[in-house]
Design a protein around this motif. Structure first.
Motif, PDB file in Angstrom:
ATOM      1  N   LEU A  65       0.847  -1.156   0.171  1.00  0.00           N
ATOM      2  CA  LEU A  65       0.029   0.044  -0.055  1.00  0.00           C
ATOM      3  C   LEU A  65       0.724   1.343  -0.145  1.00  0.00           C
ATOM      4  N   SER A  66       1.792   1.355   0.530  1.00  0.00           N
ATOM      5  CA  SER A  66       2.876   2.556   1.081  1.00  0.00           C
ATOM      6  C   SER A  66       3.492   2.584  -0.376  1.00  0.00           C
ATOM      7  N   ALA A  67       3.907   1.485  -0.887  1.00  0.00           N
ATOM      8  CA  ALA A  67       4.506   1.774  -2.394  1.00  0.00           C
ATOM      9  C   ALA A  67       3.828   2.237  -3.460  1.00  0.00           C
ATOM     10  N   ILE A  68       2.618   1.836  -3.269  1.00  0.00           N
ATOM     11  CA  ILE A  68       1.601   2.491  -4.364  1.00  0.00           C
ATOM     12  C   ILE A  68       1.488   4.028  -4.137  1.00  0.00           C
ATOM     13  N   VAL A  69       1.051   4.367  -2.943  1.00  0.00           N
ATOM     14  CA  VAL A  69       0.838   5.631  -2.542  1.00  0.00           C
ATOM     15  C   VAL A  69       1.985   6.547  -2.695  1.00  0.00           C
ATOM     16  N   ASN A  70       3.187   6.027  -2.527  1.00  0.00           N
ATOM     17  CA  ASN A  70       4.356   7.007  -2.638  1.00  0.00           C
ATOM     18  C   ASN A  70       5.258   6.654  -3.961  1.00  0.00           C
ATOM     19  N   GLY A  71       4.656   5.974  -4.629  1.00  0.00           N
ATOM     20  CA  GLY A  71       5.345   5.428  -5.896  1.00  0.00           C
ATOM     21  C   GLY A  71       6.777   4.774  -5.851  1.00  0.00           C
ATOM     22  N   LYS A  72       6.956   4.408  -4.750  1.00  0.00           N
ATOM     23  CA  LYS A  72       7.983   3.802  -4.830  1.00  0.00           C
ATOM     24  C   LYS A  72       8.200   2.885  -3.279  1.00  0.00           C
ATOM     25  N   SER A  73       8.873   2.083  -3.060  1.00  0.00           N
ATOM     26  CA  SER A  73       8.950   1.269  -1.720  1.00  0.00           C
ATOM     27  C   SER A  73       9.548   2.262  -0.610  1.00  0.00           C
ATOM     28  N   ARG A  74       8.826   2.188   0.596  1.00  0.00           N
ATOM     29  CA  ARG A  74       9.527   3.137   1.572  1.00  0.00           C
ATOM     30  C   ARG A  74       9.364   1.928   2.883  1.00  0.00           C
ATOM     31  N   SER A  75      10.279   2.725   3.704  1.00  0.00           N
ATOM     32  CA  SER A  75      10.777   1.829   4.944  1.00  0.00           C
ATOM     33  C   SER A  75       9.501   2.207   5.871  1.00  0.00           C
TER      34      SER A  75
END
Length: 169
Positions: free
Chosen positions: A56-66
């Protein structure tokens, strides 16, 4: 008389992270900006599905996030576009209810806060116009249980704490 500035959101409750991911993918497929979407829930609920939370985070941020989750926390947090994830919204469901109560009727705020306290998630989509509103509400109605709501949050009131989505220009 000057018209008050506001932000409009479509809001829906989803039962779990799988439903949130399915709805988010459909919203993006329907050309809604992922940066305008936030997923709100209890931190402990996100930690039970770390893999889905990361997706979910990767989609809303456009990239993988910690994701810096604190295990077992009752804190209400959001996965949204931003530098620090998850974004802390309130200390617990009771405080979240009070926050929502600034913009919604008390019974409505209580119902949404109880859904989050019970392990469900809120999907919020910031809307720029009628086309986005129609796309978002139709998509959420097909993807989520229950109803989809649209709310205007007055910018004259301090909504910094509740600004989940990136500001659109």
């Amino acid at each position: 008389m000057k018209e008050a500035a506001h932000r409009r959101f479509a809001l829906a409750v989803v039962a779990n992270l799988d439903d949130a991911l399915r709805a988010l993918r459909q919203l993006v497929h329907n050309e809604l900006e992922p940066q305008a979407i936030s997923i709100v829930g209890r931190e402990a609920s996100f930690t039970h599905g770390r893999e889905r939370s990361a997706e979910l985070s990767a989609i809303v941020n456009g990239k993988s996030r910690s994701l810096d989750f604190q295990t077992g926390q009752d804190r209400i947090v959001a996965l949204a576009c931003g530098p620090v994830l998850p974004k802390s919204i309130s200390q617990d469901a009771s405080a979240f209810e009070g926050l929502l109560g600034r913009w919604l009727f008390p019974t409505h705020a209580k119902r949404l806060a109880q859904a989050v306290a019970g392990g469900e998630f809120l999907l919020l989509v910031q809307l720029d116009g009628l086309v986005e509103e129609r796309l978002a509400t139709r998509t959420l109605l097909r993807s989520c249980r229950g109803s989809v709501e649209v709310h205007d949050f007055d910018l004259a009131d301090s909504i910094e704490q509740f600004c989940l989505c990136s500001q659109k220009t």
